[in-house]
Design an enzyme around this catalytic site. Structure first.
Site, PDB file in Angstrom:
ATOM      1  N   ASP A 103       0.825  -1.209   0.000  1.00 43.51           N
ATOM      2  CA  ASP A 103       0.000   0.000   0.000  1.00 43.51           C
ATOM      3  C   ASP A 103       0.855   1.252   0.000  1.00 43.51           C
ATOM      4  O   ASP A 103       1.458   1.606   1.014  1.00 43.51           O
ATOM      5  CB  ASP A 103      -0.909  -0.032   1.225  1.00 43.51           C
ATOM      6  CG  ASP A 103      -1.823   1.177   1.313  1.00 43.51           C
ATOM      7  OD1 ASP A 103      -2.017   1.850   0.285  1.00 43.51           O
ATOM      8  OD2 ASP A 103      -2.349   1.438   2.408  1.00 43.51           O
ATOM      9  N   ASP A 161      -2.180   5.757  -5.517  1.00 38.54           N
ATOM     10  CA  ASP A 161      -2.325   4.878  -4.352  1.00 38.54           C
ATOM     11  C   ASP A 161      -2.608   3.449  -4.795  1.00 38.54           C
ATOM     12  O   ASP A 161      -3.680   3.148  -5.311  1.00 38.54           O
ATOM     13  CB  ASP A 161      -3.463   5.400  -3.473  1.00 38.54           C
ATOM     14  CG  ASP A 161      -3.580   4.660  -2.152  1.00 38.54           C
ATOM     15  OD1 ASP A 161      -2.855   3.668  -1.952  1.00 38.54           O
ATOM     16  OD2 ASP A 161      -4.402   5.075  -1.321  1.00 38.54           O
TER      17      ASP A 161
END
EC number: 3.4.23.-
Length: 474
Positions: free
Chosen positions: A124, A307
């Site tokens: 992430d 992201d």
């Protein structure tokens, strides 16, 4: 977070917006809030607001449930998840990026502790913090996943500090510990969270935790992040990560994250870089513009957070409306928050950085069917204010992306055309061996991740949207 707060009994895990939740809930989410630099990491699931006929109790005026039956997927049976395992990479310092078969989430196998316990973690870039489900956790969500604790590692050192992460309907919280993590041939000793409590948000989701690859050097524990530790130990010649996300409909199991160097087989042309902007918490870069079928949207002074932990693209509602107005047949619902469009749309949607435009394929921006149309995976949500976009896997599946920690920049090139892989359904053995990699024991495209508890099989409604973050620091 200030140092004093890190010494308190509860530590908030993250300070950047990201999206990552398997369920949708009937939550009221503001789409027009001002940006904030003082937010703690929170995964906030929300429901689609299709039109004004829906009331605040999750049903329409005709009594129809607000929950959309987008796609039912048997994600768990006897504590097992069905996933699509990526082919084991042959290049050095490269991790296979698996997914659940819906292009909804991507995760890698990370070995944790002295015995090298295999756990599935999301890689992430939305935040620098890392956590796994702890063996002391007794909630159903933890029982449905691999857990980690002192019995699994002689080298684990627990710390007298707690952490908590807020969700829309509950929390994930636990203690901090220090131990080894091994990923893509990188062995790192670092501090991370062990969850002792977890809400229902993770009950039907395959991952056992999150590996934070955010831009910040330190996590919100005030300890070095994974990549900061890698840099300090000089494990790589360059502190970069290249991501290549698979698209399940292409039939290729080629998802991968390579550390330290570019994988030139995964892209065509040159990598073009854009320097990051804003604070060090986000991988945020200036956005030139977007276009549909060659017609520019004429956005100005926009930036985009890139992201890997977010499934869809989230734009401020006004920007999302402008873009969808250029897609033939697109219809705005929910005051610019959600959109429908023709399921056979061929509109060429592009976003531009540093003078170059990159496609977002209809395979990615056209979502599940809803009535006679389909839902758009480009959503109107102003997570950081009116001028910041959040671009997740809907965009990233179309490019090879490079996150350069040394030079604080992000690079893109067009992905190479994937080659379909043969598919075979296999099952993973319970408690996979610490000496057998996922590629060596699980060679097919469909595999099963097995834990220690037995859970009754059930189907779940997978949500349409990943989620956001909003918990304000105390």
């Amino acid at each position: 977070m200030h140092l004093l707060q890190c010494l308190l009994s509860t530590i908030s895990l993250a300070s950047t917006v990201t999206a990552f939740v398997p369920y949708s809930f009937n939550l009221e989410v503001s789409t027009e809030g001002p940006p904030s630099n003082d937010v703690a990491r929170r995964f906030v699931p929300w429901k689609l607001l299709l039109d004004d006929s829906y009331n605040n109790h999750g049903s329409s005026s005709n009594g129809v449930s607000l929950t959309l039956d987008l796609k039912k997927f048997p994600v768990r049976r006897d504590n097992k998840y069905k996933v699509v395992l990526a082919d084991e990479p042959t290049t050095p310092n490269t991790a296979a990026l698996n997914q659940e078969g819906l292009d909804y989430s991507y995760f890698a196998t990370v070995r944790v502790g002295s015995q090298g316990q295999q756990m599935w973690l999301v890689l992430d870039t939305g935040g620098p913090n890392t956590w796994v489900f702890g063996s002391d956790c007794t909630t159903v969500a933890c029982q449905r996943h691999e857990t980690f604790g002192e019995a699994a590692s002689k080298s684990l050192k627990l710390l007298p500090l707690n952490w908590a992460v807020g969700y829309g309907t509950g929390l994930v919280s636990g203690v901090l510990g220090t131990d080894s993590l091994s990923l893509a041939g990188l062995d790192v000793n670092m501090t991370f969270g062990l969850a002792k409590n977890a809400s229902t948000d993770f009950e039907s989701y395959p991952v056992d935790g999150i590996l934070g690859l955010g831009r910040s050097a330190n996590s919100n524990f005030n300890t070095p992040s994974f990549m900061e530790t890698v840099a300090t130990q000089r494990l790589l010649k360059s502190n970069i990560i290249g991501f290549s996300f698979s698209r399940n409909s292409d039939g290729a199991r080629d998802g991968a994250a390579n550390f330290g160097d570019l994988d030139t087989t995964r892209f065509t042309g040159d990598i073009v870089y854009t320097n990051t902007t804003g604070d060090s918490n986000n991988w945020r870069i200036p956005l030139d513009d977007a276009s549909v079928n060659g017609t520019p949207c004429r956005f100005v002074n926009k930036t985009a957070v890139i992201d890997t932990g977010t499934s869809y693209a989230m734009l401020p509602p006004k920007d999302a409306t402008v873009l969808h107005n250029l897609i033939p047949g697109a219809v705005t619902t929910s005051h610019g928050q959600n959109f429908t469009l023709p399921c056979n749309s061929t509109a060429v949607v592009q976003v531009s950085f540093s003078g170059l435009s990159y496609n977002i394929s209809p395979k990615d921006y056209v979502g599940p069917a809803y009535g006679s149309a389909c839902l758009s995976t480009i959503v109107g949500q102003a997570l950081y204010g009116d001028d910041v976009w959040l671009l997740g896997d809907v965009f990233l599946k179309n490019v090879y992306s490079v996150f350069d920690y040394d030079n604080h920049r992000i690079g893109f090139a067009n992905r190479s055309v994937p080659i379909a892989s043969p598919t075979t359904t296999v099952a993973a053995a319970a408690n996979p061996s610490a000496t057998d990699g996922a590629g060596s024991t699980l060679t097919g495209s469909m595999a099963v991740h097995t834990g220690s508890a037995s859970i009754v099989s059930r189907f779940v409604h997978w949500p349409f949207i990943f989620a956001l973050l909003c918990m304000v620091l105390v």
